[in-house]
Design an enzyme around this catalytic site. Structure first.
Site, PDB file in Angstrom:
ATOM      1  CG  HIS A 273      -3.824  -1.500  -1.751  1.00 10.84           C
ATOM      2  ND1 HIS A 273      -4.910  -2.270  -2.114  1.00 10.84           N
ATOM      3  CD2 HIS A 273      -4.252  -0.694  -0.743  1.00 10.84           C
ATOM      4  CE1 HIS A 273      -5.944  -1.950  -1.354  1.00 10.84           C
ATOM      5  NE2 HIS A 273      -5.583  -0.982  -0.522  1.00 10.84           N
TER       6      HIS A 273
ATOM      7  N   GLY B 129      -0.946   1.533   9.499  1.00 15.36           N
ATOM      8  CA  GLY B 129      -0.282   1.285  10.780  1.00 15.36           C
ATOM      9  C   GLY B 129      -1.191   0.840  11.906  1.00 15.36           C
TER      10      GLY B 129
ATOM     11  N   GLY C 263      -9.078   3.894   6.746  1.00 15.76           N
ATOM     12  CA  GLY C 263      -8.784   5.313   6.993  1.00 15.76           C
ATOM     13  C   GLY C 263      -7.321   5.610   7.268  1.00 15.76           C
ATOM     14  CG  PHE C 264      -5.979   6.758   9.939  1.00 14.29           C
ATOM     15  CD1 PHE C 264      -5.381   7.987   9.689  1.00 14.29           C
ATOM     16  CD2 PHE C 264      -7.318   6.718  10.310  1.00 14.29           C
ATOM     17  CE1 PHE C 264      -6.117   9.167   9.820  1.00 14.29           C
ATOM     18  CE2 PHE C 264      -8.055   7.895  10.434  1.00 14.29           C
ATOM     19  CZ  PHE C 264      -7.456   9.120  10.193  1.00 14.29           C
TER      20      PHE C 264
ATOM     21  CG  MET D  71     -11.606  -2.851   4.546  1.00 13.61           C
ATOM     22  SD  MET D  71     -10.019  -2.433   3.804  1.00 13.61           S
ATOM     23  CE  MET D  71      -9.186  -1.541   5.127  1.00 13.61           C
TER      24      MET D  71
ATOM     25  CB  SER E 104       3.383   0.377   8.338  1.00 15.24           C
ATOM     26  OG  SER E 104       2.331  -0.455   8.721  1.00 15.24           O
TER      27      SER E 104
ATOM     28  CG  ASP F 168      -4.992   2.596   0.672  1.00 16.75           C
ATOM     29  OD1 ASP F 168      -5.942   1.816   0.445  1.00 16.75           O
ATOM     30  OD2 ASP F 168      -3.976   2.267   1.307  1.00 16.75           O
TER      31      ASP F 168
ATOM     32  CG  MET G  72      -8.272   7.152   2.192  1.00 15.51           C
ATOM     33  SD  MET G  72      -7.501   7.190   3.807  1.00 15.51           S
ATOM     34  CE  MET G  72      -6.579   5.657   3.793  1.00 15.51           C
TER      35      MET G  72
ATOM     36  CG  HIS H 242      -9.089   0.242  -0.769  1.00 16.07           C
ATOM     37  ND1 HIS H 242      -8.542   0.064   0.476  1.00 16.07           N
ATOM     38  CD2 HIS H 242     -10.442   0.154  -0.613  1.00 16.07           C
ATOM     39  CE1 HIS H 242      -9.516  -0.125   1.355  1.00 16.07           C
ATOM     40  NE2 HIS H 242     -10.672  -0.057   0.723  1.00 16.07           N
TER      41      HIS H 242
ATOM     42  CB  SER I 290      -0.885   0.003   1.248  1.00 14.19           C
ATOM     43  OG  SER I 290      -1.391   1.305   1.450  1.00 14.19           O
TER      44      SER I 290
ATOM     45  CG  MET J 165     -11.106   3.227   1.608  1.00 16.42           C
ATOM     46  SD  MET J 165      -9.659   3.204   2.671  1.00 16.42           S
ATOM     47  CE  MET J 165      -8.374   3.332   1.452  1.00 16.42           C
TER      48      MET J 165
ATOM     49  CG  ASP K  90      -6.003  -2.775   2.982  1.00 15.37           C
ATOM     50  OD1 ASP K  90      -4.940  -2.537   3.575  1.00 15.37           O
ATOM     51  OD2 ASP K  90      -6.648  -1.903   2.366  1.00 15.37           O
ATOM     52  N   GLY K  91      -4.776  -4.303   5.985  1.00 14.34           N
ATOM     53  CA  GLY K  91      -4.732  -3.654   7.291  1.00 14.34           C
ATOM     54  C   GLY K  91      -3.990  -4.504   8.308  1.00 14.34           C
TER      55      GLY K  91
HETATM   56  O1  LIG Z   1      -6.641   0.759   3.419  1.00 12.27           O
HETATM   57  C1  LIG Z   1      -5.812   1.094   4.213  1.00 12.27           C
HETATM   58  C2  LIG Z   1      -6.207   1.958   5.329  1.00 12.27           C
HETATM   59  O2  LIG Z   1      -7.537   2.244   5.210  1.00 12.27           O
HETATM   60  C3  LIG Z   1      -4.365   0.694   4.050  1.00 12.27           C
HETATM   61  O3  LIG Z   1      -4.186   0.057   2.811  1.00 12.27           O
HETATM   62  C4  LIG Z   1      -3.904  -0.254   5.101  1.00 12.27           C
HETATM   63  O4  LIG Z   1      -4.208   0.149   6.388  1.00 12.27           O
HETATM   64  C5  LIG Z   1      -2.452  -0.624   4.911  1.00 12.27           C
HETATM   65  O5  LIG Z   1      -1.622  -0.131   5.862  1.00 12.27           O
HETATM   66  P1  LIG Z   1      -0.884  -1.037   6.944  1.00 12.27           P
HETATM   67  O6  LIG Z   1      -0.341  -2.238   6.228  1.00 12.27           O
HETATM   68  O7  LIG Z   1       0.157  -0.142   7.480  1.00 12.27           O
HETATM   69  O8  LIG Z   1      -1.930  -1.444   7.952  1.00 12.27           O
END
Ligand SMILES: O=C(CO)[C@H](O)[C@H](O)COP(=O)(O)O
Length: 249
Positions: free
Chosen positions: A35, A177, A174-175, A169, A226, A37, A39, A76, A10, A78, A203-204
């Site tokens: 990927h 990390g 939204g964020f 998800m 991250s 993102d 938003m 993606h 990402s 959002m 993802d996440g």
């Molecule tokens: O869609 C996302 C946030 O909405 C990001 O793609 C996702 O959080 C990836 O970041 P990490 O691998 O750091 O969690």
């Protein structure tokens, strides 16, 4: 056998001041897709960028010769109004347009408060529309959405209305990390059992610490922000994520 392992870093965690270079470096380090993102500050409480930035970074990565090969831009979305941006993203170089089920449903309601149950098939209309524009289509669900809402869509007899990928998800969108939500794995298992050939993206919070859980459940498309962009050796991390998924095929 489940579909091939696809590692999709990402770029949310990349250096936005040198985004083009970060994209080409990541593909050179072994990533399959990027990927991307998007938003809008409405659907999620954060903003990134739109089609003009995608247009600028696209030339830094060679497009796949066909299908969803190496260099795919996995966007993606959002965003609250996913239909509005399909053409712009096609033009910018998006290959896979992944919208949120929740956004499609609520934008239908907003357009027509008296929406009938027929109207609520709007995710299928979205998928057809994305396909009509010459892109592959993905559908994403947030952690609180029941995975069974996707059955009706995945089992459509109309080929153009069936998504090419489902995104589960594993954090609230939204964020970057955030912490991986292992309880989302029951959704992945359920989908993998019913749809052995489906591309299932997670993802996440994916990293070397959580990849085994996701791979065991049956995910084959791995998004990691991250964990890849924060690594000393991104190539090694990408390789380990791939190995974990390949080991379960
Ligand atoms: O869609 C996302 C946030 O909405 C990001 O793609 C996702 O959080 C990836 O970041 P990490 O691998 O750091 O969690």
């Amino acid at each position: 056998m489940s579909p091939p392992a696809i590692i999709a870093p990402s770029i949310l965690s990349a250096d936005f001041g040198a985004l083009g270079q970060a994209c080409s470096d990541t593909i050179a380090q072994g990533a399959d897709w990027l990927h991307v993102d998007i938003m809008d500050g409405h659907f999620v409480p954060n903003m990134t960028f739109g089609a003009p930035v995608v247009t600028k970074i696209r030339p830094h990565v060679e497009r796949p010769a066909q299908g969803l090969g190496r260099g795919t831009f996995d966007c993606h979305m959002m965003i609250a109004e996913p239909k509005k941006w399909v053409k712009d993203f096609k033009k910018a170089g998006c290959d896979l347009y992944c919208f949120h089920y929740e956004a499609a449903i609520s934008s239908t309601a907003a357009e027509s408060p008296e929406a009938t149950s027929e109207k609520k098939t709007s995710p299928k209309e979205m998928i057809r529309y994305i396909h009509d524009q010459g892109m592959r289509a993905g559908i994403a669900i947030k952690p609180k959405t029941d995975v069974r809402v996707l059955d009706e869509i995945l089992e459509s007899e109309i080929k153009e209305e069936v998504p090419d990928m489902v995104l589960i998800m594993t954090v609230e969108p939204g964020f970057g990390g955030q912490k991986f939500m292992p309880d989302m794995m029951s959704k992945v298992q359920m989908l993998r059992q019913k749809y052995p050939e489906l591309n299932i993206e997670v993802d996440g919070g994916l990293s070397e610490a959580t990849i085994d859980t996701a791979a065991d459940a049956g995910a084959n498309v791995i998004v990691a922000g991250s964990a890849v962009f924060g690594a000393k050796d991104p190539r090694e991390v990408i390789g380990k994520l791939r190995q974990a998924v390949e080991g379960r095929r």
